[in-house]
Design a protein around this motif. Structure first.
Motif, PDB file in Angstrom:
ATOM      1  N   SER A   1       0.866  -1.322  -0.044  1.00 64.27           N
ATOM      2  CA  SER A   1      -0.176  -0.245   0.012  1.00 64.27           C
ATOM      3  C   SER A   1       0.792   1.246   0.044  1.00 64.27           C
ATOM      4  CB  SER A   1      -0.989   0.039   1.186  1.00 64.27           C
ATOM      5  OG  SER A   1      -1.936  -1.092   1.308  1.00 64.27           O
TER       6      SER A   1
ATOM      7  N   SER B   1       1.670   4.268  -3.183  1.00 69.98           N
ATOM      8  CA  SER B   1       1.618   5.728  -3.051  1.00 69.98           C
ATOM      9  C   SER B   1       3.120   6.345  -3.286  1.00 69.98           C
ATOM     10  CB  SER B   1       1.193   6.186  -1.512  1.00 69.98           C
ATOM     11  OG  SER B   1       1.498   7.308  -1.230  1.00 69.98           O
TER      12      SER B   1
ATOM     13  N   THR C   1      -2.327  -0.647  -4.494  1.00 73.89           N
ATOM     14  CA  THR C   1      -3.686   0.134  -5.045  1.00 73.89           C
ATOM     15  C   THR C   1      -4.848  -0.572  -4.709  1.00 73.89           C
ATOM     16  OG1 THR C   1      -2.367   0.946  -6.865  1.00 73.89           O
ATOM     17  CG2 THR C   1      -4.449   1.404  -6.968  1.00 73.89           C
ATOM     18  N   TYR C   2      -5.015  -1.941  -4.941  1.00 70.00           N
ATOM     19  CA  TYR C   2      -6.155  -2.672  -4.543  1.00 70.00           C
ATOM     20  C   TYR C   2      -6.434  -2.241  -3.191  1.00 70.00           C
ATOM     21  CZ  TYR C   2      -9.697  -6.451  -4.332  1.00 70.00           C
ATOM     22  OH  TYR C   2     -11.053  -7.121  -4.045  1.00 70.00           O
TER      23      TYR C   2
ATOM     24  N   LEU D   1      -5.827  -0.167  -0.862  1.00 70.65           N
ATOM     25  CA  LEU D   1      -6.019   0.962  -0.647  1.00 70.65           C
ATOM     26  C   LEU D   1      -7.698   1.605  -1.271  1.00 70.65           C
ATOM     27  CD1 LEU D   1      -2.750   2.779  -0.879  1.00 70.65           C
ATOM     28  CD2 LEU D   1      -4.120   2.243   1.319  1.00 70.65           C
ATOM     29  N   SER D   2      -7.988   0.913  -2.159  1.00 64.50           N
ATOM     30  CA  SER D   2      -9.094   1.233  -2.796  1.00 64.50           C
ATOM     31  C   SER D   2     -10.525   1.406  -2.166  1.00 64.50           C
ATOM     32  CB  SER D   2      -9.303   0.178  -4.235  1.00 64.50           C
ATOM     33  OG  SER D   2      -9.652  -1.015  -3.763  1.00 64.50           O
ATOM     34  N   SER D   3     -11.449   2.266  -2.651  1.00 63.53           N
ATOM     35  CA  SER D   3     -12.506   2.247  -2.036  1.00 63.53           C
ATOM     36  C   SER D   3     -13.440   1.204  -1.562  1.00 63.53           C
ATOM     37  CB  SER D   3     -13.399   3.444  -2.976  1.00 63.53           C
ATOM     38  OG  SER D   3     -14.771   3.526  -2.246  1.00 63.53           O
ATOM     39  N   GLY D   4     -13.997   0.909  -0.263  1.00 64.61           N
ATOM     40  CA  GLY D   4     -14.541  -0.303  -0.114  1.00 64.61           C
ATOM     41  C   GLY D   4     -13.917  -1.360   0.380  1.00 64.61           C
ATOM     42  N   TYR D   5     -12.372  -1.028   0.238  1.00 66.12           N
ATOM     43  CA  TYR D   5     -11.634  -2.265   0.529  1.00 66.12           C
ATOM     44  C   TYR D   5     -10.610  -1.827   1.683  1.00 66.12           C
ATOM     45  CZ  TYR D   5     -13.402  -5.034  -3.339  1.00 66.12           C
ATOM     46  OH  TYR D   5     -14.274  -5.532  -4.191  1.00 66.12           O
ATOM     47  N   TYR D   6     -10.516  -0.506   1.709  1.00 69.01           N
ATOM     48  CA  TYR D   6      -9.392   0.281   2.613  1.00 69.01           C
ATOM     49  C   TYR D   6      -9.563  -0.329   3.910  1.00 69.01           C
ATOM     50  CZ  TYR D   6      -6.732   3.667   5.225  1.00 69.01           C
ATOM     51  OH  TYR D   6      -5.599   4.260   6.169  1.00 69.01           O
ATOM     52  N   ASP D   7     -10.685  -0.502   4.676  1.00 67.44           N
ATOM     53  CA  ASP D   7     -10.716  -1.087   6.159  1.00 67.44           C
ATOM     54  C   ASP D   7     -10.457  -2.537   6.153  1.00 67.44           C
ATOM     55  OD1 ASP D   7     -11.216   1.518   7.148  1.00 67.44           O
ATOM     56  OD2 ASP D   7     -13.257   1.264   6.991  1.00 67.44           O
TER      57      ASP D   7
END
Length: 498
Positions: free
Chosen positions: A318, A322, A368-369, A371-377
């Motif tokens: 992750s 970045s 990137t995956y 950190l993506s929306s819906g998977y971050y947590d």
């Protein structure tokens, strides 16, 4: 003299230069000649700066002739991992993305080496952007292990370890994100130290994973590592993660002669099934040697370590996703597909396709995956919770013991090419080293013998709490002395000559 000086310790070289027994130029010339003789086979170096090394050596000799007091490492030749910014040499990170790039500034660590009078011979090979465990991911070809050139030297800093083991340099610098100093040290029969996170400045270190990366010393003896540690450590206002605290007395500790009463914990989760039998045998013998030296040995359990590998590869990738976004073909480095008409997005994509190797692309995509929306947590957030549990396990362990020990690597050096198509098998090489990066501990790997199956080096890992780096050197120095007496000669003298 020329043939002998390459095998001297850094401490002995510095003493000989200071006394006039040998000149810094003679020492540099001997090591440059060794590089010419063997590095075509080993490929430890990506860039050799003979002119710059001799210029630095002449400066040391001139200072001595003028009556100036020399530092404890003045005139000692060093190999620098090609991930630190150097304004007088290319900094490529083992990647086509930065091929030929010469930074406009020096890293803080680079500057401190120059201030100490260290003679930098050149930049060493590494897995691209420090992503790997074998130095096979370098865009410029793999490095061989001097014990057996058909095997890996470890990674990502295999070039620095191989330069030491082949007597091309007396000292080296590595970086450790998940074991990249310690694992190569274990597989080449050398000493490697990951200082406490924040103890050595990261300013000018090309970032892979900012919360995990740490520069540190590589050497052939514990004392040499301590001398280098002291030269590069210390607070740096240019690095926001730098610790503003005194450097622990590592050199004094490396001259210790006694560990009676030191409490040593053997980590239950770092050993046993899946580990090479010869590795466990040599590790067990080293633990018994610690007991014979007066240490109080007990078993310690750190249950969360079983989840460390998975959590690490979420956090590291992750942060890599970045950090590597800066390589965009717009500011510096490689630029492909620019015909003056194509949009910036296409130029960027073409450059990254050409500039990044397969392992770097794999880790960027994983990060990137995550950190993506819906998977971050679910991924990155959960991995950080595991990181907290690992730190708590360390805290509980250090409430009972002074240091922890384990094998550094589950196996000895495996053959080149054996794991390149199996990323998971490659990642398992870091099984023992990763927990310490997650918690920021100080850690050392030192040789503890040769595995009976293949006659290749085995490393023992010593772990200390943050800011207790001196404990590594005390225990390491006393154990090193006892094992060397047991073997009758330093382990590296048993390596096959190149």
């Amino acid at each position: 003299m020329t043939s002998e000086v390459n095998r001297w310790t850094a401490a002995r070289i510095a003493g000989a230069v200071a006394s006039g027994e040998v000149s810094a130029v003679e020492v540099a010339e001997a090591h440059l000649a060794r590089i010419d003789a063997v590095d075509e086979k080993v490929h430890a170096f990506l860039h050799v700066d003979a002119e710059g090394a001799l210029r630095a050596a002449r400066s040391v000799d001139a200072r001595r002739a003028a009556g100036e007091a020399l530092g404890p490492l003045a005139g000692v030749p060093l190999a620098l991992k090609d991930v630190f910014a150097t304004r007088d040499m290319p900094t490529t990170c083992g990647s086509r993305m930065l091929e030929g790039w010469i930074p406009p500034y020096d890293a803080t660590l680079t500057r401190r080496l120059k201030d100490a009078g260290v003679v930098t011979l050149g930049k060493t090979n590494m897995d691209e952007f420090a992503m790997g465990s074998s130095t096979e991911n370098s865009a410029f070809g793999p490095t061989g292990n001097p014990w057996d050139l058909t095997r890996i030297p470890g990674g990502s800093g295999g070039g620095s370890a191989a330069a030491l083991a082949s007597f091309q340099a007396a000292l080296a610098i590595g970086t450790d994100t998940g074991g990249s100093i310690r694992q190569p040290a274990a597989l080449t029969g050398t000493v490697g130290v990951k200082p406490t996170y924040g103890a050595v400045s990261r300013y000018g270190l090309v970032a892979y994973s900012s919360s995990l990366d740490q520069g540190g010393p590589c050497a052939r003896t514990v004392l040499d590592a301590a001398l280098l540690h002291e030269a590069i450590a210390g607070h740096d206002p240019m690095d926001a993660t730098s610790i503003d605290a005194p450097v622990p007395p590592v050199v004094e500790a490396a001259r210790a002669t006694d560990i009676a009463g030191v409490r040593v914990g053997v980590v239950r989760e770092l050993g046993g099934e899946g580990y090479q039998p010869g590795v466990m045998r040599r590790f067990g013998e080293a633990v018994e040697a610690l007991r014979a030296l007066g240490a109080e040995v007990t078993e310690v359990s750190c249950p969360s370590f079983d989840s460390a590998l998975a959590a690490y590869y979420l956090i590291a990738t992750s942060e890599a996703s970045s950090n590597l976004a800066r390589f965009d073909a717009m500011r510096y480095g490689l630029r492909r597909g620019d015909d003056g008409e194509r949009p910036a997005e296409e130029v960027m994509a073409a450059t990254r396709r050409a500039g990044f190797g397969p392992e770097v692309k794999r880790r960027i995509m994983l990060g990137t995956y995550a950190l993506s929306s819906g998977y971050y947590d679910a991924y990155y957030g959960s991995a950080q919770k595991v990181r907290t549990l690992i730190s708590r396990d360390f805290d509980a362990a250090f409430a009972r013991v002074d240091v922890l020990v384990s094998p550094t690597s589950p196996t000895t050096a495996f053959p080149l090419g054996e794991r390149v198509d199996d990323p998971v098998a490659m990642y398992l090489a870091d099984l023992c080293t990763i927990p310490s990066n997650m918690a920021g501990n100080a850690v050392m790997s030192l040789p503890c013998g040769l595995a009976p199956e293949d006659d290749l080096p085995v490393g023992l890992q010593i772990i200390a709490p943050p800011l207790a780096d001196d404990r590594l050197y005390r225990v390491g120095a006393v154990l090193e002395r006892a094992l060397t007496e047991q073997w009758g000669r330093p382990l590296l003298e048993r390596a096959s000559p190149l």
